[in-house]
Design a protein around this motif. Structure first.
Motif, PDB file in Angstrom:
ATOM      1  N   GLU A  72     -10.527 -16.479   4.769  1.00 13.43           N
ATOM      2  CA  GLU A  72     -10.167 -15.729   5.971  1.00 13.43           C
ATOM      3  C   GLU A  72     -11.145 -14.588   6.206  1.00 13.43           C
ATOM      4  OE1 GLU A  72      -6.089 -14.547   6.203  1.00 13.43           O
ATOM      5  OE2 GLU A  72      -5.346 -16.492   5.522  1.00 13.43           O
ATOM      6  N   ASP A  73     -10.962 -13.877   7.334  1.00 17.95           N
ATOM      7  CA  ASP A  73     -11.804 -12.729   7.671  1.00 17.95           C
ATOM      8  C   ASP A  73     -11.248 -11.455   7.041  1.00 17.95           C
ATOM      9  OD1 ASP A  73     -13.545 -14.247   9.272  1.00 17.95           O
ATOM     10  OD2 ASP A  73     -12.254 -13.998  11.030  1.00 17.95           O
ATOM     11  N   TRP A  74     -12.072 -10.403   7.022  1.00 17.09           N
ATOM     12  CA  TRP A  74     -11.666  -9.098   6.505  1.00 17.09           C
ATOM     13  C   TRP A  74     -10.588  -8.492   7.383  1.00 17.09           C
ATOM     14  CZ3 TRP A  74     -12.921  -7.065   1.917  1.00 17.09           C
ATOM     15  CH2 TRP A  74     -14.030  -7.582   1.249  1.00 17.09           C
ATOM     16  N   LYS A  75      -9.600  -7.837   6.765  1.00 18.89           N
ATOM     17  CA  LYS A  75      -8.531  -7.119   7.457  1.00 18.89           C
ATOM     18  C   LYS A  75      -8.346  -5.771   6.782  1.00 18.89           C
ATOM     19  CE  LYS A  75      -6.225 -11.393   8.627  1.00 18.89           C
ATOM     20  NZ  LYS A  75      -5.210 -12.337   8.251  1.00 18.89           N
ATOM     21  N   VAL A  76      -7.635  -4.863   7.441  1.00 21.80           N
ATOM     22  CA  VAL A  76      -7.379  -3.527   6.903  1.00 21.80           C
ATOM     23  C   VAL A  76      -5.892  -3.395   6.599  1.00 21.80           C
ATOM     24  CG1 VAL A  76      -7.410  -1.060   7.431  1.00 21.80           C
ATOM     25  CG2 VAL A  76      -9.306  -2.505   8.155  1.00 21.80           C
ATOM     26  N   CYS A  77      -5.575  -2.715   5.497  1.00 18.44           N
ATOM     27  CA  CYS A  77      -4.192  -2.437   5.114  1.00 18.44           C
ATOM     28  C   CYS A  77      -4.092  -0.951   4.766  1.00 18.44           C
ATOM     29  CB  CYS A  77      -3.790  -3.309   3.923  1.00 18.44           C
ATOM     30  SG  CYS A  77      -2.027  -3.273   3.566  1.00 18.44           S
ATOM     31  N   SER A  78      -3.183  -0.243   5.434  1.00 18.70           N
ATOM     32  CA  SER A  78      -3.020   1.203   5.251  1.00 18.70           C
ATOM     33  C   SER A  78      -1.667   1.517   4.639  1.00 18.70           C
ATOM     34  CB  SER A  78      -3.149   1.911   6.600  1.00 18.70           C
ATOM     35  OG  SER A  78      -4.433   1.671   7.147  1.00 18.70           O
ATOM     36  N   ALA A  79      -1.459   2.794   4.282  1.00 21.31           N
ATOM     37  CA  ALA A  79      -0.206   3.238   3.665  1.00 21.31           C
ATOM     38  C   ALA A  79       0.995   2.764   4.479  1.00 21.31           C
ATOM     39  CB  ALA A  79      -0.200   4.754   3.535  1.00 21.31           C
ATOM     40  N   GLY A  80       1.989   2.228   3.774  1.00 25.21           N
ATOM     41  CA  GLY A  80       3.193   1.717   4.424  1.00 25.21           C
ATOM     42  C   GLY A  80       3.098   0.262   4.825  1.00 25.21           C
ATOM     43  N   GLU A  81       1.930  -0.352   4.658  1.00 23.95           N
ATOM     44  CA  GLU A  81       1.734  -1.754   5.013  1.00 23.95           C
ATOM     45  C   GLU A  81       1.548  -2.581   3.744  1.00 23.95           C
ATOM     46  OE1 GLU A  81      -0.569  -0.967   9.246  1.00 23.95           O
ATOM     47  OE2 GLU A  81      -1.759  -1.497   7.490  1.00 23.95           O
ATOM     48  N   SER A  82       1.579  -3.897   3.910  1.00 22.44           N
ATOM     49  CA  SER A  82       1.365  -4.787   2.775  1.00 22.44           C
ATOM     50  C   SER A  82       0.675  -6.058   3.251  1.00 22.44           C
ATOM     51  CB  SER A  82       2.694  -5.127   2.105  1.00 22.44           C
ATOM     52  OG  SER A  82       3.546  -5.801   2.999  1.00 22.44           O
ATOM     53  N   PHE A  83       0.156  -6.808   2.278  1.00 26.23           N
ATOM     54  CA  PHE A  83      -0.405  -8.126   2.596  1.00 26.23           C
ATOM     55  C   PHE A  83      -0.031  -9.102   1.497  1.00 26.23           C
ATOM     56  CE2 PHE A  83      -3.854  -5.848   0.443  1.00 26.23           C
ATOM     57  CZ  PHE A  83      -4.402  -6.775  -0.422  1.00 26.23           C
ATOM     58  N   THR A  86       0.842  -1.193   0.000  1.00 30.33           N
ATOM     59  CA  THR A  86       0.000   0.000   0.000  1.00 30.33           C
ATOM     60  C   THR A  86       0.878   1.246   0.000  1.00 30.33           C
ATOM     61  OG1 THR A  86      -1.673  -1.208   1.248  1.00 30.33           O
ATOM     62  CG2 THR A  86      -1.876   1.188   1.191  1.00 30.33           C
ATOM     63  N   VAL A  87       0.772   2.047  -1.060  1.00 27.30           N
ATOM     64  CA  VAL A  87       1.554   3.269  -1.201  1.00 27.30           C
ATOM     65  C   VAL A  87       0.799   4.441  -0.588  1.00 27.30           C
ATOM     66  CG1 VAL A  87       2.606   4.859  -2.868  1.00 27.30           C
ATOM     67  CG2 VAL A  87       2.675   2.377  -3.270  1.00 27.30           C
ATOM     68  N   ALA A  88      -0.506   4.538  -0.840  1.00 23.57           N
ATOM     69  CA  ALA A  88      -1.337   5.612  -0.283  1.00 23.57           C
ATOM     70  C   ALA A  88      -2.764   5.104  -0.186  1.00 23.57           C
ATOM     71  CB  ALA A  88      -1.274   6.860  -1.158  1.00 23.57           C
ATOM     72  N   GLY A  89      -3.523   5.703   0.720  1.00 25.40           N
ATOM     73  CA  GLY A  89      -4.893   5.263   0.941  1.00 25.40           C
ATOM     74  C   GLY A  89      -4.917   4.025   1.823  1.00 25.40           C
ATOM     75  N   SER A  90      -6.058   3.385   1.854  1.00 24.95           N
ATOM     76  CA  SER A  90      -6.196   2.148   2.622  1.00 24.95           C
ATOM     77  C   SER A  90      -7.276   1.296   1.983  1.00 24.95           C
ATOM     78  CB  SER A  90      -6.539   2.444   4.088  1.00 24.95           C
ATOM     79  OG  SER A  90      -7.805   3.052   4.180  1.00 24.95           O
ATOM     80  N   CYS A  91      -7.314   0.049   2.394  1.00 22.86           N
ATOM     81  CA  CYS A  91      -8.320  -0.874   1.870  1.00 22.86           C
ATOM     82  C   CYS A  91      -8.681  -1.878   2.951  1.00 22.86           C
ATOM     83  CB  CYS A  91      -7.797  -1.609   0.632  1.00 22.86           C
ATOM     84  SG  CYS A  91      -6.523  -2.835   0.992  1.00 22.86           S
ATOM     85  N   ARG A  92      -9.794  -2.517   2.720  1.00 19.22           N
ATOM     86  CA  ARG A  92     -10.140  -3.734   3.457  1.00 19.22           C
ATOM     87  C   ARG A  92      -9.927  -4.855   2.464  1.00 19.22           C
ATOM     88  NH1 ARG A  92     -14.816  -5.084   6.678  1.00 19.22           N
ATOM     89  NH2 ARG A  92     -15.853  -5.376   4.692  1.00 19.22           N
TER      90      ARG A  92
END
Length: 106
Positions: free
Chosen positions: A71-82, A59-65
């Protein structure tokens, strides 16, 4: 890293879901590829992507679910990855601002 140097960019965009997701393929000198793109807000609803090879969504900018298969829903924000396994799928939902990402393959 805020930029990639010495790469080739495929000019034709990858356009998915009626333009809600647009990316470009970036190819490195060693042959590896990434895609750099944006997903526009999807609510209501989520987009489902299928994978061949394993992927890391940075994730470069913004966020997502996101929801990996089984699996269950998770959140990923700027600076994170999945990580997404190969030969699988994931759902992604974007609210508010567009979600900017780099998809690392393999």
């Amino acid at each position: 890293m805020s930029q990639y140097d010495n790469v080739s960019v495929i000019k034709k965009a990858n356009v998915y879901f009626d333009g809600k997701c647009v990316s470009h393929t970036v190819q490195f000198a060693d042959g590896t590829k990434k895609s750099v793109g944006v997903i526009l807000p999807t609510v209501p609803g989520a987009l489902t992507f299928n994978t061949g090879a394993p992927e890391i969504m940075e994730t470069v900018a913004g966020s997502c679910r996101y929801k990996l298969k089984g699996e269950d829903w998770k959140v990923c924000s700027a600076g994170e990855s999945f990580k997404v396994p190969g030969n699988s799928s994931f759902e992604i939902e974007v609210t508010g601002e567009p979600y900017h990402y780099v998809c690392h393959f393999g």
